[in-house]
Design a protein around this motif. Structure first.
Motif, PDB file in Angstrom:
ATOM      1  N   GLU A 130      -4.804   2.408  -3.432  1.00  0.00           N
ATOM      2  CA  GLU A 130      -3.798   1.345  -3.531  1.00  0.00           C
ATOM      3  C   GLU A 130      -2.585   1.631  -2.656  1.00  0.00           C
ATOM      4  O   GLU A 130      -2.065   0.745  -1.979  1.00  0.00           O
ATOM      5  N   GLU A 131      -2.131   2.878  -2.663  1.00  0.00           N
ATOM      6  CA  GLU A 131      -0.941   3.248  -1.890  1.00  0.00           C
ATOM      7  C   GLU A 131      -1.180   2.984  -0.391  1.00  0.00           C
ATOM      8  O   GLU A 131      -0.399   2.298   0.267  1.00  0.00           O
ATOM      9  N   PHE A 132      -2.303   3.505   0.111  1.00  0.00           N
ATOM     10  CA  PHE A 132      -2.640   3.341   1.533  1.00  0.00           C
ATOM     11  C   PHE A 132      -2.808   1.861   1.886  1.00  0.00           C
ATOM     12  O   PHE A 132      -2.254   1.381   2.879  1.00  0.00           O
ATOM     13  N   LEU A 133      -3.546   1.149   1.045  1.00  0.00           N
ATOM     14  CA  LEU A 133      -3.810  -0.261   1.325  1.00  0.00           C
ATOM     15  C   LEU A 133      -2.539  -1.095   1.245  1.00  0.00           C
ATOM     16  O   LEU A 133      -2.374  -2.066   1.980  1.00  0.00           O
ATOM     17  N   GLY A 134      -1.630  -0.682   0.384  1.00  0.00           N
ATOM     18  CA  GLY A 134      -0.347  -1.371   0.267  1.00  0.00           C
ATOM     19  C   GLY A 134       0.486  -1.197   1.530  1.00  0.00           C
ATOM     20  O   GLY A 134       1.266  -2.077   1.902  1.00  0.00           O
ATOM     21  N   GLU A 135       0.325  -0.058   2.177  1.00  0.00           N
ATOM     22  CA  GLU A 135       1.100   0.225   3.397  1.00  0.00           C
ATOM     23  C   GLU A 135       0.496  -0.418   4.646  1.00  0.00           C
ATOM     24  O   GLU A 135       1.188  -0.661   5.625  1.00  0.00           O
ATOM     25  N   CYS A 136      -0.822  -0.645   4.613  1.00  0.00           N
ATOM     26  CA  CYS A 136      -1.491  -1.279   5.764  1.00  0.00           C
ATOM     27  C   CYS A 136      -1.227  -2.779   5.698  1.00  0.00           C
ATOM     28  O   CYS A 136      -1.352  -3.366   4.640  1.00  0.00           O
ATOM     29  N   ASP A 137      -0.900  -3.354   6.820  1.00  0.00           N
ATOM     30  CA  ASP A 137      -0.739  -4.808   6.811  1.00  0.00           C
ATOM     31  C   ASP A 137      -1.995  -5.424   7.421  1.00  0.00           C
ATOM     32  O   ASP A 137      -1.942  -6.102   8.439  1.00  0.00           O
ATOM     33  N   ALA A 138      -3.123  -5.147   6.792  1.00  0.00           N
ATOM     34  CA  ALA A 138      -4.408  -5.608   7.326  1.00  0.00           C
ATOM     35  C   ALA A 138      -4.581  -7.103   7.140  1.00  0.00           C
ATOM     36  O   ALA A 138      -4.287  -7.654   6.086  1.00  0.00           O
TER      37      ALA A 138
END
Ligand SMILES: [Zn+2]
Ligand SMILES: [Zn+2]
Length: 255
Positions: A130-138
């Motif tokens: 969640e942390e990583f995905l929250g930081e990625c603006d994919a």
């Protein structure tokens, strides 16, 4: 990006099925007690090493010394990869590969053709990163493609099943067909880094050029070993105008 947490009708149905048929550990098939221990038994959970900080801010390699902060590792500094950042949910040691529960569950999923593992493993990946995905603006999510021959033999692309769950959880549109693998690459675990990179060169093409232009792409795979596959996919995407490529994998083999 935010994780959508409303339990759907399908989730409630899953709970009911779990109640009817008590779940088994996905790695060792032992009984699971309690909903908290979802997916793995306590013994297997204990062996699963989550990827934690400090880690390489580029390739996501966890550092054994827990005292420092995140920074780029020597490998990434010497040869920066084409992707912006990579992250795995958990890691397993490269050496004792056969016995490790995470390795075992990945093997079952891929080679045992257990399509049913796609959903639970995809959910673990979505929730656990969640942390990583929250930081990625994919803006677009895509799986590392299989060669059509391998796809016919296996019947499904394991990375697509994972990508679908992540895409659903974060509301990122999925494009399963943009990247294509036009060359089957033999297993190359024994090869040195440089050889692997060379072998992968030109293994992928993009089917619809306009679809990635100016976009941040989230690339999903089951395992990150040397990073050669993720790097070559990223090179292809960047060459066709992708802004940034992020790599997300379920497992990472660490030495
Ligand atoms: Zn187990
Ligand atoms: Zn690195």
């Amino acid at each position: 990006m935010q994780l959508t947490a409303n339990p759907s009708l399908a989730d409630r149905f899953d709970w009911f099925v779990d109640w009817l048929y008590p779940p088994r550990c996905r790695a060792c098939a032992g009984r699971i007690h309690g909903r908290d221990a979802e997916y793995f038994c306590a013994g297997c959970w204990q062996q699963i090493q989550r990827v934690l900080h400090p880690l390489c801010s580029v390739c996501g390699r966890p550092f054994p010394d827990a005292s420092g902060g995140d920074h780029a590792c020597g490998v990434c500094l010497a040869r920066p990869p084409h992707f912006a950042r990579a992250r795995a949910w958990a890691c397993y040691p490269r050496e004792e590969l056969e016995e490790h529960p995470l390795r075992r569950v990945v093997q079952k999923f891929k080679y045992g053709r257990k399509v049913s593992l796609g959903k639970p493993l995809g959910r673990l990946l979505a929730q656990g990163c969640e942390e990583f995905l929250g930081e990625c603006d994919a803006e677009l999510i895509m799986p590392v493609p299989l060669h059509p021959k391998r796809l016919r033999w296996r019947g499904f692309n394991q990375s697509l099943l994972l990508a679908r769950q992540v895409g659903r959880a974060y509301g990122i549109p999925l494009d399963p067909f943009a990247l294509r693998r036009n060359r089957a690459t033999p297993p190359q675990t024994q090869l040195p880094e440089e050889e692997r990179r060379k072998n992968m060169r030109g293994a992928f093409t993009l089917s619809s050029e306009g679809s990635v232009k100016g976009k941040n792409i989230l690339l999903v795979d089951d395992v990150y070993t040397s990073g050669a596959t993720a790097n070559e996919c990223s090179r292809t995407l960047k060459r066709h105008g992708a802004k940034r490529v992020y790599v997300l994998t379920l497992a990472r083999a660490v030495s």
